[in-house]
Structure formats: structure tokens, C-alpha cells
Design a protein around this motif. Structure first.
Motif, PDB file in Angstrom:
ATOM      1  N   LEU A 246       0.825  -1.199   0.000  1.00 23.04           N
ATOM      2  CA  LEU A 246       0.000   0.000   0.000  1.00 23.04           C
ATOM      3  C   LEU A 246       0.861   1.251   0.000  1.00 23.04           C
ATOM      4  O   LEU A 246       0.562   2.228  -0.692  1.00 23.04           O
ATOM      5  N   GLY A 247       1.935   1.235   0.776  1.00 25.91           N
ATOM      6  CA  GLY A 247       2.847   2.360   0.748  1.00 25.91           C
ATOM      7  C   GLY A 247       3.532   2.501  -0.599  1.00 25.91           C
ATOM      8  O   GLY A 247       3.773   3.617  -1.079  1.00 25.91           O
ATOM      9  N   ALA A 248       3.823   1.370  -1.217  1.00 27.27           N
ATOM     10  CA  ALA A 248       4.541   1.394  -2.492  1.00 27.27           C
ATOM     11  C   ALA A 248       3.688   1.867  -3.653  1.00 27.27           C
ATOM     12  O   ALA A 248       4.214   2.330  -4.673  1.00 27.27           O
ATOM     13  N   ALA A 255       5.012   9.728  -6.843  1.00 31.18           N
ATOM     14  CA  ALA A 255       5.415  11.065  -7.280  1.00 31.18           C
ATOM     15  C   ALA A 255       6.863  11.367  -6.895  1.00 31.18           C
ATOM     16  O   ALA A 255       7.591  12.047  -7.629  1.00 31.18           O
ATOM     17  N   ARG A 256       7.302  10.865  -5.732  1.00 29.65           N
ATOM     18  CA  ARG A 256       8.689  11.056  -5.304  1.00 29.65           C
ATOM     19  C   ARG A 256       9.648  10.107  -6.010  1.00 29.65           C
ATOM     20  O   ARG A 256      10.863  10.281  -5.949  1.00 29.65           O
ATOM     21  N   GLY A 257       9.109   9.084  -6.656  1.00 33.24           N
ATOM     22  CA  GLY A 257       9.960   8.085  -7.295  1.00 33.24           C
ATOM     23  C   GLY A 257      10.626   7.158  -6.314  1.00 33.24           C
ATOM     24  O   GLY A 257      11.637   6.525  -6.631  1.00 33.24           O
ATOM     25  N   GLY A 307      -3.775 -10.767 -10.327  1.00 34.71           N
ATOM     26  CA  GLY A 307      -2.339 -10.600 -10.211  1.00 34.71           C
ATOM     27  C   GLY A 307      -1.784  -9.305 -10.750  1.00 34.71           C
ATOM     28  O   GLY A 307      -0.615  -8.984 -10.513  1.00 34.71           O
ATOM     29  N   VAL A 308      -2.602  -8.520 -11.457  1.00 32.05           N
ATOM     30  CA  VAL A 308      -2.130  -7.298 -12.113  1.00 32.05           C
ATOM     31  C   VAL A 308      -2.405  -6.079 -11.229  1.00 32.05           C
ATOM     32  O   VAL A 308      -3.517  -5.909 -10.715  1.00 32.05           O
ATOM     33  N   LEU A 309      -1.403  -5.224 -11.059  1.00 33.04           N
ATOM     34  CA  LEU A 309      -1.561  -3.969 -10.330  1.00 33.04           C
ATOM     35  C   LEU A 309      -2.323  -2.989 -11.206  1.00 33.04           C
ATOM     36  O   LEU A 309      -1.866  -2.622 -12.293  1.00 33.04           O
ATOM     37  N   THR A 310      -3.490  -2.524 -10.745  1.00 32.23           N
ATOM     38  CA  THR A 310      -4.386  -1.746 -11.603  1.00 32.23           C
ATOM     39  C   THR A 310      -4.375  -0.245 -11.350  1.00 32.23           C
ATOM     40  O   THR A 310      -4.854   0.519 -12.194  1.00 32.23           O
ATOM     41  N   THR A 311      -3.871   0.211 -10.200  1.00 31.80           N
ATOM     42  CA  THR A 311      -4.054   1.625  -9.872  1.00 31.80           C
ATOM     43  C   THR A 311      -3.013   2.085  -8.863  1.00 31.80           C
ATOM     44  O   THR A 311      -2.426   1.276  -8.137  1.00 31.80           O
ATOM     45  N   TRP A 312      -2.795   3.385  -8.817  1.00 34.62           N
ATOM     46  CA  TRP A 312      -2.120   4.023  -7.693  1.00 34.62           C
ATOM     47  C   TRP A 312      -3.188   4.485  -6.712  1.00 34.62           C
ATOM     48  O   TRP A 312      -4.356   4.635  -7.090  1.00 34.62           O
ATOM     49  N   LEU A 313      -2.804   4.755  -5.487  1.00 34.17           N
ATOM     50  CA  LEU A 313      -3.718   5.313  -4.485  1.00 34.17           C
ATOM     51  C   LEU A 313      -3.486   6.820  -4.455  1.00 34.17           C
ATOM     52  O   LEU A 313      -2.446   7.285  -4.008  1.00 34.17           O
ATOM     53  N   LEU A 314      -4.461   7.582  -4.942  1.00 39.17           N
ATOM     54  CA  LEU A 314      -4.245   9.000  -5.194  1.00 39.17           C
ATOM     55  C   LEU A 314      -5.201   9.892  -4.407  1.00 39.17           C
ATOM     56  O   LEU A 314      -6.400   9.630  -4.346  1.00 39.17           O
ATOM     57  N   ASN A 315      -4.636  10.939  -3.818  1.00 36.37           N
ATOM     58  CA  ASN A 315      -5.440  12.067  -3.365  1.00 36.37           C
ATOM     59  C   ASN A 315      -5.318  13.162  -4.419  1.00 36.37           C
ATOM     60  O   ASN A 315      -4.694  12.970  -5.471  1.00 36.37           O
ATOM     61  N   THR A 316      -5.909  14.322  -4.161  1.00 37.44           N
ATOM     62  CA  THR A 316      -5.914  15.370  -5.181  1.00 37.44           C
ATOM     63  C   THR A 316      -4.511  15.853  -5.506  1.00 37.44           C
ATOM     64  O   THR A 316      -4.143  16.021  -6.683  1.00 37.44           O
ATOM     65  N   SER A 317      -3.697  16.062  -4.491  1.00 35.76           N
ATOM     66  CA  SER A 317      -2.352  16.595  -4.703  1.00 35.76           C
ATOM     67  C   SER A 317      -1.475  15.639  -5.505  1.00 35.76           C
ATOM     68  O   SER A 317      -0.858  16.035  -6.508  1.00 35.76           O
ATOM     69  N   LYS A 320      -2.507  15.320  -9.162  1.00 27.59           N
ATOM     70  CA  LYS A 320      -2.038  16.436  -9.986  1.00 27.59           C
ATOM     71  C   LYS A 320      -0.568  16.279 -10.342  1.00 27.59           C
ATOM     72  O   LYS A 320      -0.156  16.552 -11.476  1.00 27.59           O
ATOM     73  N   GLN A 321       0.232  15.865  -9.382  1.00 31.17           N
ATOM     74  CA  GLN A 321       1.654  15.677  -9.643  1.00 31.17           C
ATOM     75  C   GLN A 321       1.901  14.654 -10.734  1.00 31.17           C
ATOM     76  O   GLN A 321       2.847  14.791 -11.523  1.00 31.17           O
TER      77      GLN A 321
END
Length: 443
Positions: A246-248, A255-257, A307-317, A320-321
Motif C-alpha cells: 500500500l505504501g509502495a 510522485a517522489r519516485g 495478479g495485475v496492479l491496476t491503480t495508484w492510491l491518489l489524493n488530489t495533490s 495532480k503531480q
């Protein structure tokens, strides 16, 4: 505090110079009772009401909060927020959530509120029964006590973009900690459960007896030599293996890479057949909510689909990044910027129960306790201290302790095999998980 008062706060912030603003009101009541060795040890009651305000002036923003919600205090809070925003550094990604992503009523009925409010006497009885259950287990020699608690919380959000919404929930918890053995050979074990409704809690005695058994089963643990062997993480702690995922995949990390999964979107991360489902609208779910902490609608989705990663966990900020749209995963307190979080995660089940996983593995380690995890967020190298039960030929041979399990999570996720023993014990749940061939550091 109702929506009208929050609307007044937002309107006053705009008049004071803010371009946009959002106001949050959080109210919480709780009661907790602890007993130890049959005696009342602690009664704790809490009531809190807090107001938070976030304002934006151009690309500058500030967040303030306070527990005094009188008209004079609100005026000072608004003045302070606007003054802080004028002095804040510019952030091109800070803003309210887009209007077209906001949740719209009527919100789903999630049955998160239990009208039953236990008395202190009732909670004391529950705590006593749990401890008595633990002390009734043969081999239990002492107790760290039993604790029963109740809480009720409300979160209300109003924004200058026209969003207004509230959600409320109650919580009932019961836990117990037992001690088995004597002197240097003592072992601790515990059990605890939390639910939205009192009726959904297991029996207090059952919780206590499970705490007692978990302590006794650890007695006379031995150390083992370092080796490489199959490792099974039992269901009550298996989600700890998924936590680093989840952190990854959080937007800020991407956004920080600084994520070991930054190049894995829409790629196979787990084996086929493995899915990780998020359902924020689960009835009576411990993580359920109709909208996130920015007012964005929450939706059911598969974070891992076959098995496939489908999304990032995103807030508004973070959205946008990354040039994307928020996914409704914003999480924030009354002060400070939004982070991200998930709700009600469930790892899909496999075809074998825990005994079946042990039979398939042959010889290895069943992990029943984990502590001190270490993670290199850039590479996915991971290790954790643990204790548990050693098994040979699919049969438990006895407890083991002072072990460190280590591996790379990219490799671990690709090879993990879920069992069938899924239990809904909390917001995030998984069956037992088998990972073949992990490094085990022992004596």
C-alpha cells in the motif's frame, strides 16, 4: 455542529481573503474499562469536539485546527489560517478536490451506527469475562488484563465548492492478554476484536480463551539454525505482508519516485488468480465510508486484479503531480495536508486451508507473531522479526523463536499462495499465505 455552522466558517474564510476553503468538524466520545487479576484497573472516558479549516490563496495553503468552537475562537482560527496561507510557500498541486469527483447524495447505507451504548459496568463485566476465560486455560500463570471499550465518532466536511457531507460510526472492542509459564520461560499471548455493532463481537470468554491458548502454545520455544524454507503467515497477521504494498502504490511515493513498484502499474505483480479487493461500502465495515477525507466519492475496486496492479492510491495533490485523477483515497486529520489510505481490503482466497498449505510445503515455519519490520522502500528488500511454529511433513513439531524472515517483496508477491481460511477480523483481511523458500535467520 451542523452544516450551517461549517458553511458559515467557510464563508467567513472567503470574506477574509481565501480563494477557496474547506471546514471539517470531528466529534468523538469513548469509554474504556480495564481489569487485571479480577480487579478494576482503569476507567477512561473521553469526549472531544474539534474544528479544522484549510484555506487556499492562489497556490498557497494553510491548515489550522482547534477544540474551542465558540464564535470568538472560530473568528481567530479563520484569521490565523488566512494569515498563514499568505506566508506559506507556493505549492502548484494544492487545491480542493475537483467538483466532478465529489460524492453526491444520497450516500449508501452502511449500517455503521449501533444504537446500543454500553455502561461502564457492562464493559467491566465483558473485560472480566475475557480475563477469566484466559486464566481458565491450563498453563496460563498470569494476566496482563482484559479491556472493553466503546466509541462513537462523527466526521463532517463542507467545502466552498459546494460539497457537504457527514458520516458517523460506532465501535466496540474487546481484548485480553495472557501470560503462560514462569520466570525466563514466560510467554505472552493476546487476542482482540473490534466491530461496529456490539452484537458482532465474539463471546468475551472465547476471546480470553484464545488469548490464553496463544500464550501457552509458545511455551518451551526453541531456536533454530539459519536456513531457507517455506514460510506460512497465519491469517490474523497475513495482511502485514501486504501492508508495504500500500505504501509502495501510494501517490506520494510514486510522485517522489521512491517506490519499488513505481514501474509496475498494469503489470503482473502477483500470481494469476490473486486479487486484492477494496470495498469502502461494506456494510458494518471497520473501514467503510461514503467519501474520502476530501469529499471524493469512494468506489469498490480491485487494486490487484488477477495478479495485475491496476491503480495508484491518489489524493488530489498526488494525482495532480502525476497528471492523473484522484482515486478517492485521501486521508487527513484536522490539521496538515492530506495523505492517502485504503478501506476494507480483502485478499482473495486460494484452494487449500492452512493444514493443506503445510502439507504442500512439507517442512517450514508457520509465523504467528511479527515485530520490528524493516523495508527498503526503493528496492523492496524486507525483513521482519518473528516467532511461530515449526512443522515437518505437514505436522506441527513445536514453537520456535528469535527468528528473522527476509526476502524481496517483488519476489515474495509473485510467489505467494493464499489459503482458504479467510476471516473478517478487521478492516483489512487475508487468509493464511504461503511463500515458498524464504531466508530464515536463526541462531
Amino acid at each position: 455542529m451542523d452544516d450551517n455552522l461549517l458553511n458559515d466558517v467557510v464563508s467567513a474564510a472567503l470574506k477574509a481573503g481565501a480563494d477557496t476553503a474547506e471546514a471539517v468538524f470531528a466529534e468523538r466520545k469513548s469509554l474504556s474499562v480495564s481489569v487485571r487479576l479480577g480487579e478494576l484497573e482503569e476507567v477512561e472516558r473521553e469526549e472531544a469536539r474539534d474544528l479544522g479549516l484549510r484555506v487556499f490563496i492562489g497556490q498557497r495553503s494553510a491548515t489550522v485546527s482547534g477544540s474551542d468552537i465558540s464564535s470568538e475562537a472560530r473568528a481567530k482560527l479563520i484569521e490565523r489560517a488566512v494569515a498563514m496561507a499568505r506566508l506559506a510557500p507556493e505549492d502548484p498541486y494544492a487545491s480542493l478536490a475537483p467538483g466532478d469527483r465529489m460524492a453526491r447524495g444520497p450516500f449508501p447505507e452502511l449500517d455503521l451506527i449501533d444504537t446500543y451504548e454500553p455502561t461502564a459496568e457492562t464493559l467491566e463485566t465483558q473485560a472480566r469475562l475475557a480475563e477469566e476465560g484466559a486464566r481458565s486455560v491450563e498453563g496460563v500463570t498470569n494476566s496482563d488484563g482484559g479491556t472493553a471499550s466503546w466509541s462513537a465518532a462523527t466526521w463532517r466536511l463542507v467545502t466552498s465548492a459546494g460539497f457537504s457531507g457527514a458520516h458517523a460510526a460506532t465501535g466496540h472492542s474487546l481484548s485480553c492478554s495472557a501470560i503462560a509459564g514462569e520466570g525466563a520461560g514466560m510467554e505472552r499471548g493476546g487476542e482482540g476484536r473490534s466491530t461496529r455493532h456490539f452484537a458482532d463481537l465474539p463471546g468475551a470468554g472465547d476471546i480470553g480463551r484464545e488469548a490464553g491458548r496463544s500464550a501457552v502454545v509458545r511455551l518451551n520455544a526453541r531456536k533454530i539454525a539459519s536456513t531457507t524454507a517455506p514460510v506460512i503467515f497465519e491469517n490474523r497477521l497475513a495482511m502485514s505482508l501486504i501492508g508495504p504494498l500500500l505504501g509502495a502504490i501510494s501517490g506520494p511515493s510514486i510522485a517522489r519516485g521512491s517506490s519499488f513498484l513505481k514501474d509496475k502499474l498494469n503489470q503482473q505483480v502477483f500470481a494469476r488468480g490473486v486479487s486484492l479487493i477494496e470495498d469502502p461500502h461494506r456494510v458494518r465495515g471497520l473501514g467503510s465510508a461514503p467519501f474520502d477525507d476530501e469529499g471524493v466519492a469512494t468506489v469498490r475496486r480491485a487494486l490487484i486484479d488477477d495478479g495485475v496492479l491496476t491503480t495508484w492510491l491518489l489524493n488530489t495533490s498526488s494525482a495532480k503531480q502525476l497528471g492523473l485523477e484522484t482515486t478517492g483515497h485521501a486521508s487527513r486529520g484536522l490539521a496538515g495536508p492530506s495523505g492517502v489510505s485504503t478501506s476494507n481490503l480483502t485478499l482473495s482466497t486460494g484452494t487449500r486451508d492452512q493444514a493443506g498449505l503445510m502439507a504442500d510445503a512439507g517442512t517450514g515455519l508457520l509465523v504467528t507473531s511479527m515485530f520490528g519490520p524493516a523495508l527498503n522502500g526503493n528496492t523492496g528488500d524486507w525483513s521482519v522479526g518473528c516467532s511461530g511454529l515449526w512443522f515437518e511433513n505437514g505436522e506441527i513439531t513445536g514453537p520456535v523463536t528469535e527468528i528473522t524472515v527476509a526476502g524481496n517483496l517483488i519476489d515474495i508477491y509473485a510467489r505467494l499462495i493464499p489459503g482458504t481460511d479467510l476471516e473478517f477480523r478487521g478492516a483489512n483481511n487475508a487468509p493464511s499465505i504461503l511463500v515458498d523458500g524464504l531466508a530464515i535467520a536463526g541462531k
